[in-house]
Design a protein around this motif. Structure first.
Motif, PDB file in Angstrom:
ATOM      1  N   UNK A 299      40.039  33.552 -20.251  1.00  0.00           N
ATOM      2  CA  UNK A 299      39.128  34.698 -20.131  1.00  0.00           C
ATOM      3  C   UNK A 299      39.768  35.827 -19.332  1.00  0.00           C
ATOM      4  N   UNK A 300      40.490  35.458 -18.269  1.00  0.00           N
ATOM      5  CA  UNK A 300      41.146  36.482 -17.450  1.00  0.00           C
ATOM      6  C   UNK A 300      42.189  37.238 -18.260  1.00  0.00           C
ATOM      7  N   UNK A 301      42.995  36.497 -18.993  1.00  0.00           N
ATOM      8  CA  UNK A 301      44.040  37.145 -19.779  1.00  0.00           C
ATOM      9  C   UNK A 301      43.449  38.079 -20.826  1.00  0.00           C
ATOM     10  N   UNK A 302      42.363  37.636 -21.471  1.00  0.00           N
ATOM     11  CA  UNK A 302      41.746  38.487 -22.488  1.00  0.00           C
ATOM     12  C   UNK A 302      41.132  39.736 -21.852  1.00  0.00           C
ATOM     13  N   UNK A 303      40.383  39.555 -20.773  1.00  0.00           N
ATOM     14  CA  UNK A 303      39.725  40.696 -20.131  1.00  0.00           C
ATOM     15  C   UNK A 303      40.713  41.712 -19.591  1.00  0.00           C
ATOM     16  N   UNK A 304      41.776  41.207 -18.947  1.00  0.00           N
ATOM     17  CA  UNK A 304      42.798  42.111 -18.413  1.00  0.00           C
ATOM     18  C   UNK A 304      43.523  42.824 -19.550  1.00  0.00           C
ATOM     19  N   UNK A 305      43.796  42.093 -20.633  1.00  0.00           N
ATOM     20  CA  UNK A 305      44.438  42.717 -21.796  1.00  0.00           C
ATOM     21  C   UNK A 305      43.551  43.807 -22.378  1.00  0.00           C
ATOM     22  N   UNK A 306      42.264  43.528 -22.480  1.00  0.00           N
ATOM     23  CA  UNK A 306      41.301  44.527 -22.970  1.00  0.00           C
ATOM     24  C   UNK A 306      41.393  45.785 -22.109  1.00  0.00           C
ATOM     25  N   UNK A 307      41.366  45.606 -20.798  1.00  0.00           N
ATOM     26  CA  UNK A 307      41.430  46.732 -19.866  1.00  0.00           C
ATOM     27  C   UNK A 307      42.733  47.515 -20.014  1.00  0.00           C
TER      28      UNK A 307
ATOM     29  N   UNK B  71      36.454  59.232 -16.379  1.00  0.00           N
ATOM     30  CA  UNK B  71      35.961  58.979 -17.737  1.00  0.00           C
ATOM     31  C   UNK B  71      36.862  58.019 -18.514  1.00  0.00           C
ATOM     32  N   UNK B  72      38.106  57.871 -18.099  1.00  0.00           N
ATOM     33  CA  UNK B  72      39.025  56.997 -18.820  1.00  0.00           C
ATOM     34  C   UNK B  72      38.629  55.525 -18.732  1.00  0.00           C
ATOM     35  N   UNK B  73      37.720  55.202 -17.827  1.00  0.00           N
ATOM     36  CA  UNK B  73      37.308  53.801 -17.654  1.00  0.00           C
ATOM     37  C   UNK B  73      36.149  53.413 -18.565  1.00  0.00           C
ATOM     38  N   UNK B  74      35.628  54.347 -19.322  1.00  0.00           N
ATOM     39  CA  UNK B  74      34.379  54.094 -20.052  1.00  0.00           C
ATOM     40  C   UNK B  74      34.471  52.842 -20.922  1.00  0.00           C
ATOM     41  N   UNK B  75      35.489  52.734 -21.747  1.00  0.00           N
ATOM     42  CA  UNK B  75      35.699  51.536 -22.567  1.00  0.00           C
ATOM     43  C   UNK B  75      36.495  50.487 -21.787  1.00  0.00           C
ATOM     44  N   UNK B  76      37.493  50.916 -21.037  1.00  0.00           N
ATOM     45  CA  UNK B  76      38.439  49.995 -20.400  1.00  0.00           C
ATOM     46  C   UNK B  76      37.755  49.008 -19.454  1.00  0.00           C
ATOM     47  N   UNK B  77      36.754  49.458 -18.699  1.00  0.00           N
ATOM     48  CA  UNK B  77      36.115  48.588 -17.718  1.00  0.00           C
ATOM     49  C   UNK B  77      35.402  47.395 -18.351  1.00  0.00           C
ATOM     50  N   UNK B  78      35.102  47.463 -19.632  1.00  0.00           N
ATOM     51  CA  UNK B  78      34.427  46.334 -20.292  1.00  0.00           C
ATOM     52  C   UNK B  78      35.237  45.058 -20.091  1.00  0.00           C
ATOM     53  N   UNK B  79      36.559  45.158 -20.199  1.00  0.00           N
ATOM     54  CA  UNK B  79      37.419  43.992 -20.021  1.00  0.00           C
ATOM     55  C   UNK B  79      37.303  43.390 -18.642  1.00  0.00           C
ATOM     56  N   UNK B  80      37.302  44.222 -17.600  1.00  0.00           N
ATOM     57  CA  UNK B  80      37.205  43.713 -16.231  1.00  0.00           C
ATOM     58  C   UNK B  80      35.810  43.180 -15.942  1.00  0.00           C
ATOM     59  N   UNK B  81      34.783  43.848 -16.456  1.00  0.00           N
ATOM     60  CA  UNK B  81      33.419  43.328 -16.306  1.00  0.00           C
ATOM     61  C   UNK B  81      33.292  41.957 -16.965  1.00  0.00           C
ATOM     62  N   UNK B  82      33.968  41.792 -18.103  1.00  0.00           N
ATOM     63  CA  UNK B  82      33.922  40.526 -18.839  1.00  0.00           C
ATOM     64  C   UNK B  82      34.509  39.395 -17.996  1.00  0.00           C
ATOM     65  N   UNK B  83      35.631  39.652 -17.347  1.00  0.00           N
ATOM     66  CA  UNK B  83      36.244  38.642 -16.480  1.00  0.00           C
ATOM     67  C   UNK B  83      35.288  38.258 -15.356  1.00  0.00           C
ATOM     68  N   UNK B  84      34.672  39.271 -14.730  1.00  0.00           N
ATOM     69  CA  UNK B  84      33.738  39.000 -13.633  1.00  0.00           C
ATOM     70  C   UNK B  84      32.541  38.194 -14.123  1.00  0.00           C
ATOM     71  N   UNK B  85      31.993  38.559 -15.287  1.00  0.00           N
ATOM     72  CA  UNK B  85      30.838  37.842 -15.824  1.00  0.00           C
ATOM     73  C   UNK B  85      31.153  36.389 -16.116  1.00  0.00           C
ATOM     74  N   UNK B  86      32.281  36.151 -16.750  1.00  0.00           N
ATOM     75  CA  UNK B  86      32.680  34.783 -17.061  1.00  0.00           C
ATOM     76  C   UNK B  86      32.996  33.997 -15.789  1.00  0.00           C
ATOM     77  N   UNK B  87      33.512  34.682 -14.787  1.00  0.00           N
ATOM     78  CA  UNK B  87      33.786  34.021 -13.509  1.00  0.00           C
ATOM     79  C   UNK B  87      32.510  33.553 -12.836  1.00  0.00           C
ATOM     80  N   UNK B  88      31.481  34.374 -12.883  1.00  0.00           N
ATOM     81  CA  UNK B  88      30.199  33.993 -12.284  1.00  0.00           C
ATOM     82  C   UNK B  88      29.577  32.827 -13.041  1.00  0.00           C
TER      83      UNK B  88
END
Length: 643
Positions: free
Chosen positions: A332-340, A361-378
């Motif tokens: 999950x970390x690798x996928x989320x970081x890759x997404x970002x 504004x450059x984070x609008x789509x990119x942050x989804x990957x990092x949020x995904x890692x955090x969500x899966x971590x929780x």
């Protein structure tokens, strides 16, 4: 379904079920209505943006001065799809402005409303996408909520000119969702075609969509598809379109917005610019402080960078180790970081950019990957007490982010509030003062505009935008000699802005140097052939020089570029008046009065034209209105003809 296959030799497909099916068994019992609560809270936070005006930062370019949105017709729509504007190709975004302008004019409310609606749709699409990827309702709601309410995303929603961000993201997310359906359906070609069409729509909204083909490959790996030549062949249309648009966009001429700044740094310095910008986005994910519409590059010329630029490299190395080390969440970390990294990649300072080293504004789509890692971590937390503490912390963070976003939206209320905030965050940089000075000048607050220009030039006496802006302000104050001093220096220092040459041309015109004025107007139009004000000014100059056919040609072009410019209609009325076309002059003056009812000079001129048509009563009526608005010359005409 593939996810229930008992054949252990086949690659495992991670959660192939569509979101509408049951989620996997979860530790967190998140109700189905949670996403709707997120949407309601988001709407309540962003409702504040509905009361904002235009922020001036690029809004003048993409809305006020954009010739492509002034008329809604087949020809203008065709022009939108066959032209670049300011070096960028985003016809669907321009088309959305065109429709709003056609129905609502320059009322900012519908522009903001549409941005908010697009953001709310995107929030729901993020919920769908991350649900399909994770199979966890908690993750999908968590990511959607963070995406919806993070303060770094305010810029993309509350700024009218960033319509392209929320619009391209809509099609980008839909394309990713469609691609997951393509995989889940057993590679149904219908979903592949939908994925490609949605990708094209995303490209037509903003070139940033070119990163999608790399994310599709990341999704393949995450979902357990066997890497084969077929997977790469699938991506060829996406890759080809991305390369084509990237190449054509990069080759388009750009305005002088500081893109050469990056080349002022050494190779080693550019490494730290790169690592800092990447670290900036990661840090701001957790601690969104010191937000600004513009984050400027550090000083050049042998001056050491601030310490955090150098600290960014070991910081990123530590994060990289945490990501690649083997843990239960490694995939999950690798996928989320890759997404970002894929989404943010084209925004990093590798190629020349502008004055800003980073942009929120450059984070609008990119942050989804990092949020995904955090969500899966929780979700992976096993301890009940820790799990409850994590939920409480998430609630507190979202509450804090909601407040910070609400507060940040207020900053985007107007150009004055926006650049006052920029100056507060970067008082040592002259650019914020100049941008605020230009707004003040346009509001006819000339003395305050001059003060801001002086502050900027006290920081950097050779700052060419500052010299150009102060020259423009001096022109409004009718101090043409001072204006020429500043504008001459700006040109000498290398300014290649159309505005600089237009302003200097106007100053030359007012000191009766018609040859120099014509030279500068021609230069301005060579730099920017779509600059409406230059055609307006050159038309007046040609009329002064007795070239009335040329004057009419220029003023007609000016009106075609901006049919709402009262000054252009007044100028065309003046030209027709000198050509003894008094009826045509009255028509143009009448349009100018409708656009600007309190312009006493236009009313006076209209009265003179009516007098030449022997319409004395109409002339007297116009002169009386002109007199009521303060034109004393109208009183003299009334005494002579209306008694």
């Amino acid at each position: 379904m593939a996810g229930k296959s008992k054949n252990k030799k086949k690659p495992v497909i991670h959660n192939p079920r569509p979101l509408k099916s049951n989620f996997q068994k979860e530790a967190f019992h998140i109700p189905a209505w949670a996403i709707y609560a997120v949407l309601v809270i988001t709407a309540l936070v962003y409702i504040r943006a509905l009361f904002n005006g235009f922020a001036s930062l690029d809004d003048d370019i993409y809305v006020f001065e954009n010739p492509y949105i002034k008329y809604l017709s087949f020809d203008t729509v065709k022009s939108v799809f066959t032209s670049f504007y300011f070096g960028i190709y985003h016809p669907l975004t321009t088309l959305s402005y065109m429709l709003e302008y056609h129905f609502f004019g320059l009322n900012p409310f519908p522009f903001h409303l549409f941005n908010i609606i697009l953001h709310l749709i995107n929030v729901y699409l993020v919920y769908i996408l991350t649900g399909k990827l994770s199979g966890q309702r908690f993750t999908s709601v968590f990511v959607a909520a963070m995406f919806a309410l993070h303060p770094m995303h305010v810029e993309s929603v509350a700024w009218v000119s960033e319509r392209k961000d929320v619009l391209y993201s809509l099609f980008y997310l839909l394309s990713l969702i469609s691609y997951l359906r393509y995989i889940d359906s057993g590679y149904n070609k219908k979903h592949y075609v939908f994925t490609l069409l949605l990708f094209i729509a995303s490209l037509l909204s903003k070139p940033s969509a070119i990163t999608l083909f790399m994310l599709l490959l990341a999704v393949d790996i995450y979902r357990g598809r066997k890497i084969s030549i077929g997977i790469f062949i699938e991506k060829l249309p996406f890759f080809a379109l991305s390369v084509l648009l990237a190449a054509v966009t990069y080759l388009q001429p750009k305005a002088d917005d500081g893109t050469a700044l990056l080349y002022a740094y050494t190779f080693v310095e550019r490494i730290f610019l790169f690592t800092y910008s990447l670290a900036f986005y990661i840090v701001k994910l957790v601690v969104p402080f010191h937000l600004s519409a513009i984050h400027y590059h550090p000083e050049t010329g042998g001056v050491a960078f601030p310490w955090y630029y150098y600290a960014s490299l070991p910081f990123l190395m530590l994060l990289a180790w945490l990501v690649v080390r083997k843990t239960r969440l490694r995939r999950d970390k690798l996928f989320g970081i890759t997404f970002f990294l894929v989404a943010i990649s084209i925004m990093l300072p590798v190629l020349p950019i502008g004055l800003a080293i980073t942009s929120e504004r450059y984070t609008y789509i990119a942050y989804i990957g990092l949020f995904f890692v955090a969500g899966q971590g929780i979700v992976a937390i096993k301890n009940t007490m820790v799990r409850k503490a994590a939920l409480i912390l998430c609630a507190l963070i979202l509450a804090a982010f909601s407040y910070l976003s609400w507060d940040r939206i207020k900053v985007w209320e107007s150009g004055i509030t926006l650049f006052t905030d920029v100056i507060k965050k970067y008082p040592e940089h002259p650019d914020g003062y100049i941008k605020r000075a230009i707004i003040k000048k346009n509001q006819e607050n000339y003395q305050s505009s001059l003060e801001d220009c002086n502050k900027a030039l006290a920081i950097n006496p050779n700052f060419t935008p500052g010299l150009s802006a102060r020259g423009s302000t001096y022109i409004e104050m009718k101090n043409y000699e001072a204006a020429l001093t500043d504008l001459d220096l700006a040109v000498k220092l290398g300014s290649s802005e159309a505005d600089t040459y237009n302003n200097r041309g106007f100053a030359f015109q007012n000191v009766n140097d018609t040859v120099a004025a014509m030279r500068d107007y021609n230069k301005a139009l060579k730099i920017n052939p779509m600059k409406q004000v230059v055609y307006n000014n050159r038309s007046t100059l040609k009329a002064i020089m007795g070239n009335f056919p040329g004057a009419l040609e220029d003023i007609n072009k000016a009106i075609s570029l901006n049919p709402d410019d009262s000054k252009a209609y007044c100028n065309r009325g003046n030209i027709k008046y000198f050509l003894n076309d008094f009826s045509g002059a009255v028509n143009d003056y009448s349009i100018a009065v409708k656009l600007k009812p309190k312009d006493n000079q236009v009313l006076f001129n209209c009265g003179m034209a009516r007098l030449n048509l022997n319409d004395t009563s109409g002339a007297c009526e116009d002169w009386q209105k002109s007199l009521n608005l303060g034109n004393q010359a109208a009183g003299n005409m009334i005494n002579q003809y209306c008694k």
